[in-house]
Design a protein around this motif. Structure first.
Motif: not given
Length: 53
Positions: A26-29, A34-39
């Motif tokens: 979950x932390x890596x996902x 966050x990096x790509x700005x998409x959930x």
């Protein structure tokens, strides 16, 4: 079909053989999101965590 059925089918078809690549947690996902700005959807996260390797 639901996501669990699909995941089980993928596992069955692979014969439980997987690459020696660690599955994301979950932390890596969350970091990727966050990096790509998409959930990612919860189903997609489940696939990543269970059969993405």
């Amino acid at each position: 079909m639901n996501i669990n059925s699909i995941i089980n089918e993928l596992k069955y078809l692979s014969g439980e053989n997987r690459l020696n690549i660690e599955l994301p947690n979950d932390a890596l996902i969350a970091k990727y999101e966050k990096e790509i700005g998409f959930i990612f959807s919860e189903d997609y996260k489940k696939v990543l965590k269970e059969v993405s390797n």
